[in-house]
Design a protein around this motif. Structure first.
Motif, PDB file in Angstrom:
ATOM      1  N   PHE A  31       0.777  -1.385   0.081  1.00 34.42           N
ATOM      2  CA  PHE A  31       0.075   0.038   0.001  1.00 34.42           C
ATOM      3  C   PHE A  31       0.917   1.094  -0.036  1.00 34.42           C
ATOM      4  O   PHE A  31       1.945   1.184   0.862  1.00 34.42           O
ATOM      5  CB  PHE A  31      -0.881  -0.068   1.119  1.00 34.42           C
ATOM      6  CG  PHE A  31      -2.078  -1.137   1.086  1.00 34.42           C
ATOM      7  CD1 PHE A  31      -3.093  -0.518   0.592  1.00 34.42           C
ATOM      8  CD2 PHE A  31      -2.051  -2.266   1.972  1.00 34.42           C
ATOM      9  CE1 PHE A  31      -4.317  -1.367   0.175  1.00 34.42           C
ATOM     10  CE2 PHE A  31      -3.294  -3.015   1.856  1.00 34.42           C
ATOM     11  CZ  PHE A  31      -4.106  -2.646   0.982  1.00 34.42           C
ATOM     12  N   LYS A  32       0.856   2.367  -0.935  1.00 36.51           N
ATOM     13  CA  LYS A  32       1.313   3.422  -0.912  1.00 36.51           C
ATOM     14  C   LYS A  32       0.404   4.520  -0.864  1.00 36.51           C
ATOM     15  O   LYS A  32      -0.880   4.536  -1.056  1.00 36.51           O
ATOM     16  CB  LYS A  32       1.962   3.546  -2.053  1.00 36.51           C
ATOM     17  CG  LYS A  32       3.030   2.335  -2.595  1.00 36.51           C
ATOM     18  CD  LYS A  32       3.623   2.829  -3.793  1.00 36.51           C
ATOM     19  CE  LYS A  32       4.586   1.614  -4.214  1.00 36.51           C
ATOM     20  NZ  LYS A  32       5.225   1.820  -5.481  1.00 36.51           N
ATOM     21  N   GLU A  42       0.660   7.815  -2.125  1.00 31.57           N
ATOM     22  CA  GLU A  42       0.557   8.555  -3.251  1.00 31.57           C
ATOM     23  C   GLU A  42       0.039   7.845  -4.566  1.00 31.57           C
ATOM     24  O   GLU A  42      -0.332   8.243  -5.617  1.00 31.57           O
ATOM     25  CB  GLU A  42       1.881   9.062  -3.691  1.00 31.57           C
ATOM     26  CG  GLU A  42       2.931   8.185  -3.738  1.00 31.57           C
ATOM     27  CD  GLU A  42       3.602   7.396  -2.870  1.00 31.57           C
ATOM     28  OE1 GLU A  42       4.246   6.273  -3.262  1.00 31.57           O
ATOM     29  OE2 GLU A  42       3.526   7.475  -1.575  1.00 31.57           O
ATOM     30  N   ASP A  43       0.060   6.481  -4.615  1.00 27.72           N
ATOM     31  CA  ASP A  43      -0.359   5.784  -5.716  1.00 27.72           C
ATOM     32  C   ASP A  43      -0.746   4.409  -5.406  1.00 27.72           C
ATOM     33  O   ASP A  43      -0.438   3.954  -4.271  1.00 27.72           O
ATOM     34  CB  ASP A  43       0.801   5.665  -6.829  1.00 27.72           C
ATOM     35  CG  ASP A  43       0.430   5.341  -8.296  1.00 27.72           C
ATOM     36  OD1 ASP A  43      -0.911   5.208  -8.460  1.00 27.72           O
ATOM     37  OD2 ASP A  43       1.363   5.126  -9.114  1.00 27.72           O
ATOM     38  N   ARG A  44      -1.276   3.473  -6.464  1.00 28.02           N
ATOM     39  CA  ARG A  44      -1.527   2.369  -6.084  1.00 28.02           C
ATOM     40  C   ARG A  44      -0.372   1.509  -5.785  1.00 28.02           C
ATOM     41  O   ARG A  44       0.678   1.597  -6.414  1.00 28.02           O
ATOM     42  CB  ARG A  44      -2.662   1.775  -7.244  1.00 28.02           C
ATOM     43  CG  ARG A  44      -1.659   1.547  -8.560  1.00 28.02           C
ATOM     44  CD  ARG A  44      -2.562   1.150  -9.721  1.00 28.02           C
ATOM     45  NE  ARG A  44      -1.920   0.993 -10.936  1.00 28.02           N
ATOM     46  CZ  ARG A  44      -1.774   2.098 -11.886  1.00 28.02           C
ATOM     47  NH1 ARG A  44      -2.360   3.222 -11.550  1.00 28.02           N
ATOM     48  NH2 ARG A  44      -1.059   1.842 -12.942  1.00 28.02           N
ATOM     49  N   GLY A  45      -0.718   0.585  -5.045  1.00 26.28           N
ATOM     50  CA  GLY A  45       0.708  -0.591  -4.755  1.00 26.28           C
ATOM     51  C   GLY A  45       0.574  -1.675  -5.756  1.00 26.28           C
ATOM     52  O   GLY A  45      -0.529  -2.069  -6.130  1.00 26.28           O
ATOM     53  N   PHE A  46       1.522  -2.236  -6.092  1.00 25.60           N
ATOM     54  CA  PHE A  46       1.681  -3.147  -7.055  1.00 25.60           C
ATOM     55  C   PHE A  46       2.565  -4.694  -6.573  1.00 25.60           C
ATOM     56  O   PHE A  46       3.661  -4.380  -6.118  1.00 25.60           O
ATOM     57  CB  PHE A  46       1.957  -2.575  -8.150  1.00 25.60           C
ATOM     58  CG  PHE A  46       1.972  -3.621  -9.447  1.00 25.60           C
ATOM     59  CD1 PHE A  46       1.060  -4.223 -10.093  1.00 25.60           C
ATOM     60  CD2 PHE A  46       3.351  -4.207  -9.828  1.00 25.60           C
ATOM     61  CE1 PHE A  46       1.180  -5.003 -11.079  1.00 25.60           C
ATOM     62  CE2 PHE A  46       3.408  -5.128 -10.808  1.00 25.60           C
ATOM     63  CZ  PHE A  46       2.382  -5.742 -11.482  1.00 25.60           C
ATOM     64  N   ALA A  47       2.112  -5.798  -6.597  1.00 27.73           N
ATOM     65  CA  ALA A  47       3.116  -6.687  -6.576  1.00 27.73           C
ATOM     66  C   ALA A  47       2.814  -8.022  -7.694  1.00 27.73           C
ATOM     67  O   ALA A  47       1.707  -8.190  -7.798  1.00 27.73           O
ATOM     68  CB  ALA A  47       3.024  -7.409  -5.292  1.00 27.73           C
ATOM     69  N   ILE A  97      -0.137 -12.981 -12.784  1.00 21.75           N
ATOM     70  CA  ILE A  97      -0.897 -12.862 -11.486  1.00 21.75           C
ATOM     71  C   ILE A  97      -0.243 -11.613 -10.817  1.00 21.75           C
ATOM     72  O   ILE A  97       0.887 -11.876 -10.254  1.00 21.75           O
ATOM     73  CB  ILE A  97      -1.204 -13.987 -10.597  1.00 21.75           C
ATOM     74  CG1 ILE A  97      -1.947 -15.286 -11.342  1.00 21.75           C
ATOM     75  CG2 ILE A  97      -2.016 -13.598  -9.663  1.00 21.75           C
ATOM     76  CD1 ILE A  97      -1.965 -16.386 -10.737  1.00 21.75           C
ATOM     77  N   ASN A  98      -0.876 -10.626 -10.653  1.00 19.25           N
ATOM     78  CA  ASN A  98      -0.588  -9.644 -10.141  1.00 19.25           C
ATOM     79  C   ASN A  98      -1.467  -9.236  -8.954  1.00 19.25           C
ATOM     80  O   ASN A  98      -2.624  -9.519  -8.823  1.00 19.25           O
ATOM     81  CB  ASN A  98      -0.400  -8.102 -10.827  1.00 19.25           C
ATOM     82  CG  ASN A  98       0.516  -8.499 -12.059  1.00 19.25           C
ATOM     83  OD1 ASN A  98       1.613  -8.955 -11.701  1.00 19.25           O
ATOM     84  ND2 ASN A  98       0.045  -8.104 -13.298  1.00 19.25           N
ATOM     85  N   GLN A  99      -0.770  -8.541  -7.725  1.00 20.42           N
ATOM     86  CA  GLN A  99      -1.814  -8.182  -6.624  1.00 20.42           C
ATOM     87  C   GLN A  99      -1.837  -6.506  -6.541  1.00 20.42           C
ATOM     88  O   GLN A  99      -0.762  -5.912  -6.637  1.00 20.42           O
ATOM     89  CB  GLN A  99      -1.386  -8.767  -5.465  1.00 20.42           C
ATOM     90  CG  GLN A  99      -2.338  -8.287  -4.300  1.00 20.42           C
ATOM     91  CD  GLN A  99      -2.194  -9.046  -3.153  1.00 20.42           C
ATOM     92  OE1 GLN A  99      -3.167  -9.510  -2.262  1.00 20.42           O
ATOM     93  NE2 GLN A  99      -0.987  -8.762  -2.345  1.00 20.42           N
ATOM     94  N   VAL A 100      -2.966  -5.789  -6.797  1.00 19.98           N
ATOM     95  CA  VAL A 100      -3.149  -4.547  -6.586  1.00 19.98           C
ATOM     96  C   VAL A 100      -3.716  -3.874  -5.360  1.00 19.98           C
ATOM     97  O   VAL A 100      -4.462  -4.840  -4.948  1.00 19.98           O
ATOM     98  CB  VAL A 100      -3.742  -3.753  -7.718  1.00 19.98           C
ATOM     99  CG1 VAL A 100      -3.992  -2.422  -7.706  1.00 19.98           C
ATOM    100  CG2 VAL A 100      -3.059  -4.178  -9.128  1.00 19.98           C
ATOM    101  N   CYS A 101      -3.210  -3.135  -4.868  1.00 20.91           N
ATOM    102  CA  CYS A 101      -3.715  -2.532  -3.494  1.00 20.91           C
ATOM    103  C   CYS A 101      -4.145  -1.273  -3.458  1.00 20.91           C
ATOM    104  O   CYS A 101      -3.298  -0.318  -3.927  1.00 20.91           O
ATOM    105  CB  CYS A 101      -2.652  -2.912  -2.277  1.00 20.91           C
ATOM    106  SG  CYS A 101      -2.275  -4.392  -2.007  1.00 20.91           S
ATOM    107  N   LEU A 102      -5.171  -0.730  -3.107  1.00 20.72           N
ATOM    108  CA  LEU A 102      -5.585   0.690  -3.090  1.00 20.72           C
ATOM    109  C   LEU A 102      -6.187   1.112  -1.742  1.00 20.72           C
ATOM    110  O   LEU A 102      -6.943   0.439  -1.238  1.00 20.72           O
ATOM    111  CB  LEU A 102      -6.826   0.727  -4.087  1.00 20.72           C
ATOM    112  CG  LEU A 102      -6.625   0.609  -5.689  1.00 20.72           C
ATOM    113  CD1 LEU A 102      -7.926   0.705  -6.310  1.00 20.72           C
ATOM    114  CD2 LEU A 102      -5.664   1.189  -6.184  1.00 20.72           C
ATOM    115  N   GLU A 103      -5.397   2.215  -1.466  1.00 25.80           N
ATOM    116  CA  GLU A 103      -6.112   3.031  -0.212  1.00 25.80           C
ATOM    117  C   GLU A 103      -7.530   3.512  -0.637  1.00 25.80           C
ATOM    118  O   GLU A 103      -7.886   3.629  -1.772  1.00 25.80           O
ATOM    119  CB  GLU A 103      -5.211   4.184   0.166  1.00 25.80           C
ATOM    120  CG  GLU A 103      -3.679   3.470   0.755  1.00 25.80           C
ATOM    121  CD  GLU A 103      -3.852   2.992   1.958  1.00 25.80           C
ATOM    122  OE1 GLU A 103      -4.804   3.069   2.740  1.00 25.80           O
ATOM    123  OE2 GLU A 103      -2.784   2.566   2.437  1.00 25.80           O
TER     124      GLU A 103
END
Length: 114
Positions: free
Chosen positions: A19-20, A22-27, A37-43
């Motif tokens: 989680f960031k 300023e921007d979306r998080g990505f793994a 397969i990616n994981q995206v995290c949004l505040e």
């Protein structure tokens, strides 16, 4: 006796969350010839801007709830749900809730194969 190569690879999704502020998080979780397969995290308040799906995409919400726009359709999707997005469809995702959102982006075939 030779050591056996491990057959299983367990990926801890919670451990991979990014989680960031300023921007979306990505793994990136899986990178294979025919699968990504990616994981995206949004505040809360963050989004993935509109873009066209570069493969056949399946989105799976790990936790939280997001607003998913695909073409002219809009739906809210929560934990444990899958959302299918056809190749080339315009899409965007927004976290309009007060809680964090994490979801998987499963692409098959891998975008470079499209």
């Amino acid at each position: 006796m030779d050591k056996k190569e491990a057959l299983m690879n367990v990926i801890d999704l919670k451990e991979k969350e990014v989680f960031k502020k300023e921007d979306r998080g990505f793994a990136n979780l899986v990178e294979e010839e025919y699968l990504q397969i990616n994981q995206v995290c949004l505040e809360p308040g963050q989004q993935v801007p509109q873009h066209n799906a570069n493969s056949n995409v399946t989105l799976m919400v790990v936790h939280g709830e997001g607003t998913f726009h695909v073409g002219n359709e809009v739906t809210r999707v929560g934990t444990g749900k899958l959302l299918r997005v056809p190749f080339q469809s315009p899409m965007s995702i927004r976290n309009e809730s007060k809680d964090r959102l994490a979801f998987l982006v499963i692409k098959a075939p891998h975008p470079k194969e499209m």
